[in-house]
Design an enzyme around this catalytic site. Structure first.
Site, PDB file in Angstrom:
ATOM      1  N   GLU A   1      11.132 -10.044 -18.620  1.00 37.58           N
ATOM      2  CA  GLU A   1      11.321  -9.591 -17.236  1.00 37.58           C
ATOM      3  C   GLU A   1      12.348  -8.471 -17.109  1.00 37.58           C
ATOM      4  O   GLU A   1      12.280  -7.663 -16.193  1.00 37.58           O
ATOM      5  CB  GLU A   1      11.710 -10.764 -16.325  1.00 37.58           C
ATOM      6  CG  GLU A   1      13.091 -11.377 -16.550  1.00 37.58           C
ATOM      7  CD  GLU A   1      13.103 -12.535 -17.557  1.00 37.58           C
ATOM      8  OE1 GLU A   1      12.221 -12.544 -18.445  1.00 37.58           O
ATOM      9  OE2 GLU A   1      13.983 -13.408 -17.460  1.00 37.58           O
TER      10      GLU A   1
ATOM     11  N   CYS B   1      11.967 -18.228 -22.553  1.00 33.85           N
ATOM     12  CA  CYS B   1      13.176 -18.757 -23.184  1.00 33.85           C
ATOM     13  C   CYS B   1      13.166 -20.285 -23.143  1.00 33.85           C
ATOM     14  O   CYS B   1      12.414 -20.906 -23.876  1.00 33.85           O
ATOM     15  CB  CYS B   1      14.411 -18.142 -22.530  1.00 33.85           C
ATOM     16  SG  CYS B   1      15.820 -18.136 -23.646  1.00 33.85           S
TER      17      CYS B   1
ATOM     18  N   HIS C   1      13.251 -12.515 -22.991  1.00 34.71           N
ATOM     19  CA  HIS C   1      13.067 -12.385 -21.545  1.00 34.71           C
ATOM     20  C   HIS C   1      12.383 -11.052 -21.231  1.00 34.71           C
ATOM     21  O   HIS C   1      13.065 -10.049 -21.007  1.00 34.71           O
ATOM     22  CB  HIS C   1      14.430 -12.380 -20.841  1.00 34.71           C
ATOM     23  CG  HIS C   1      15.148 -13.681 -20.895  1.00 34.71           C
ATOM     24  ND1 HIS C   1      15.103 -14.595 -19.882  1.00 34.71           N
ATOM     25  CD2 HIS C   1      15.933 -14.228 -21.854  1.00 34.71           C
ATOM     26  CE1 HIS C   1      15.831 -15.649 -20.191  1.00 34.71           C
ATOM     27  NE2 HIS C   1      16.354 -15.456 -21.388  1.00 34.71           N
TER      28      HIS C   1
HETATM   29  N1  GLN Z   1      19.291 -23.148 -23.025  1.00 35.70           N
HETATM   30  C1  GLN Z   1      18.401 -22.499 -23.930  1.00 35.70           C
HETATM   31  C2  GLN Z   1      19.120 -21.824 -25.081  1.00 35.70           C
HETATM   32  O1  GLN Z   1      20.307 -21.633 -25.033  1.00 35.70           O
HETATM   33  C3  GLN Z   1      17.553 -21.479 -23.207  1.00 35.70           C
HETATM   34  C4  GLN Z   1      18.342 -20.320 -22.709  1.00 35.70           C
HETATM   35  C5  GLN Z   1      17.588 -19.484 -21.723  1.00 35.70           C
HETATM   36  O2  GLN Z   1      16.567 -19.911 -21.201  1.00 35.70           O
HETATM   37  N2  GLN Z   1      18.076 -18.302 -21.424  1.00 35.70           N
HETATM   38  O3  GLN Z   1      18.499 -21.462 -26.052  1.00 35.70           O
END
Ligand code: GLN
Length: 607
Positions: A539, A410, A537
């Site tokens: 995970e 992310c 994600h």
């Molecule tokens: N802050 C970034 C976004 O909003 C990444 C978010 C995250 O890593 N979950 O896209």
């Protein structure tokens, strides 16, 4: 089950906690679920969090641990992650009840005039709403099979006696009476401390907390006592006498080397017999043989025996509290165990590797760089806000230039793109508009569908599909050469589609995109041993017996075993050619891919 015919009756196991918080109630409740599943029952679960937030989405991971994300986009307590991982199920946002959710539902009802002019009160309106919610959600199938589960494990967060949990204890007291004996089993998790001066196991705190439980109308069937060693017989007798629980229903949760031992620890003390007895299920389930926990036991034991280390540096913001990255740690562990490596995590506070720290705190700077340089692989997790972002960018640069295996998740993917734009395209001020709204080179931008004024539940959340653009890439191979993969998301920003072709011309490969082809989901550096970033994600979908593909790739690359792992997922001849027709196209060209998205050999790797 259900041999008597007619409507199947849901059975409930309630898990409460006493004496102190942090007893591992969630893991205990999950292990109880595993044990019941091993007896042949289908199990679902509900977690009750007596706080006023409607969900965990707005809560700081530093205070409360990670925000776990479900397929349906629910942002929930991390205990739901334990349930999903232990029971291999998929829960819904409604499986996490909070005070905020219940009050919101009742207040909405009141505004609609549903209470017909009555005074709306905690008892009966809130308590009824809690019971209705539990009964409704318990029926939702979560294991991929049709129809409701046999047993619903309910975990009440907090400690018995907390002011916040009063409406829930009242509701659950009413509920246990309503569903009746034989359909409800209460397991109270408590602590039996040992005073070092006398070395004696002390039962008094448990006695008190059981008294508290009873005064709230809840009667425990089973006591599960945390203690360093097994309970002594006289302590059990005393607890039995004072708490009115048969001695054979008093289980010790003594310290074990890893949590995967818990299901067999419970089984060895015949916890399943006590639970099934309380639920009137002894005649229905085949428990003549021991519940089958072979897989759990052997995994727990082999985990204890691993010697050869694999060192992964996690370069993040919340490195002080490991619960902030719980799913990430589990995903790394699942992958390491399956490759028979002992996972060693080095926490590197992202801001400590920044130049600024070299001046302000040279010792911390040196220590952080030493950890990073000693790692076999680097992981940059998700995150929000600009603290530590420059440090994460430095970590990505270090991994790229030194050919160290790298996985960016992310925000970790976004900073990898920023780093590439700065170093390779020479765009010094390249940034995300999250951190520099005025940058001339915004390679990560705010998504049009987001909201800047409301933070709860306004991100791109939950399961979304990623279509592979290139089959001859590491991520596609690791996912078993499928056409697409479904993973969970939680973000507001995305890679700027206007900069994609420039980035690709310079050698960055966007190997996974969404169904529009406009949103970048996976990025890779083809000429690097392992350099992958994902907008999603992975995970959250890793399971003990089914490690997540890209984590498996990271660990394998960190141990020099990636080639042999990829070899196991080689695309069959002919298939590679067929796929290459689509190489430069966007996802809509994948229309001819079989409905399940699986080309052929998915051996071993699960999404
Ligand atoms: N802050 C970034 C976004 O909003 C990444 C978010 C995250 O890593 N979950 O896209």
């Amino acid at each position: 089950m259900n041999k008597g015919g007619g409507m199947k009756k849901m059975k409930y196991v309630l898990v409460t906690g006493g004496v102190v918080s942090g007893l591992g109630k969630g893991v205990t409740a999950s292990s109880i679920g595993v044990l019941l599943k091993a007896c042949g029952l289908r199990v679902t679960s509900i977690k009750i969090d007596p706080y006023l937030n409607t969900d965990a989405g707005t809560m700081s991971p530093f205070e409360h641990g990670e925000v776990y994300v479900l397929d349906d986009g629910g942002e929930v307590d991390l205990d739901l992650g334990n349930y999903e991982r232990f029971l291999d199920i998929k829960l819904t946002r409604d499986n996490n009840i909070t005070t905020g959710k219940i009050y919101q539902a009742v207040i909405d009802k009141e505004r609609r005039g549903d209470y017909l002019g009555k005074t709306v009160q905690v008892v009966p309106h809130i308590t009824d709403a809690i019971q209705e919610w539990i009964e409704r959600v318990a029926m939702i199938p979560v294991d991929g099979q049709p129809g409701p589960a046999d047993v619903c494990v309910i975990e009440l967060g907090g400690t018995i006696g907390d002011i916040e949990s009063m409406p829930f204890t009242e509701a659950l007291g009413q509920f246990s009476y309503r569903v009746g004996a034989g359909n409800f089993c209460l397991i109270h998790v408590s602590l039996v401390p040992v005073l070092s001066a006398v070395g004696e196991q002390k039962s008094k705190p448990t006695q008190h907390s059981v008294r508290g439980l009873r005064s709230l109308g809840l009667t425990p069937n089973i006591l599960a006592c945390r203690s360093t060693l097994a309970l002594e017989e006289n302590v059990k007798q005393k607890l039995s006498q004072f708490c009115h629980v048969p001695a054979e229903n008093i289980i010790t949760l003594y310290d074990v080397p890893n949590i995967w031992h818990l299901p067999s620890l419970l089984r060895d003390q015949k916890a399943h017999g006590a639970i099934l007895g309380a639920l009137n299920l002894l005649g229905f389930v085949n428990v003549a043989r021991e519940p089958n926990l072979k897989e759990w036991t052997s995994r727990a034991e082999s985990c204890d025996m691993l010697l050869e280390p694999v060192r992964i540096a996690i370069v993040g913001k919340y490195t002080g509290l490991s619960d902030s990255y719980l799913s990430l740690l589990k995903a790394l562990l699942h992958a390491s165990v399956s490759l028979r490596k002992k996972l060693v995590v080095d926490w590197v506070p992202a801001s400590d590797i920044e130049d600024e720290t070299a001046k302000e705190n040279p010792d911390a700077y040196k220590a952080a760089w030493k950890l990073l340089q000693g790692a076999d692989g680097v992981l940059v997790p998700g995150g929000f806000g600009d603290r530590g972002v420059e440090g994460k960018i430095l970590a990505a640069k270090y991994a790229r230039e030194n050919r160290i295996p790298f996985l960016g998740i992310c925000l970790g993917m976004q900073i990898a793109v920023i780093e590439f734009a700065r170093s390779i395209l020479g765009l010094q001020d390249a940034n995300s508009t999250e951190f520099d709204p005025d940058t001339k080179n915004p390679c990560v931008i705010f998504m049009p569908e987001g909201s800047k004024t409301h933070f709860g539940g306004t991100m791109r959340l939950g399961s979304r599909r990623t279509y592979f653009q290139v089959m001859d890439c590491k991520s596609a191979k690791l996912y078993g050469n499928r056409g697409f993969v479904d993973e969970r998301h939680r973000h507001r920003y995305e890679v700027n589609p206007d900069m994609v072709s420039t980035l690709e011309d310079a050698g960055l490969s966007f190997t996974g995109k969404d169904e529009t082809g406009q949103r970048m989901e996976i990025v890779e550096l083809p000429n690097h041993p392992y350099y992958i970033g994902t907008q999603f994600h992975p995970e959250f979908k890793s399971r003990p017996g089914k490690p997540s593909a890209l984590f498996l790739g990271l660990i394998a690359a960190a141990c020099g075993q990636l080639d042999s792992l990829l070899h196991a997922h080689k695309i069959p001849n002919g298939m590679a050619k067929k796929v290459s027709l689509y190489q430069n196209g966007n996802a809509t060209k994948f229309a001819k891919i079989p409905a399940d998205g699986i080309y052929s050999n998915c051996n071993g790797v699960h999404a």
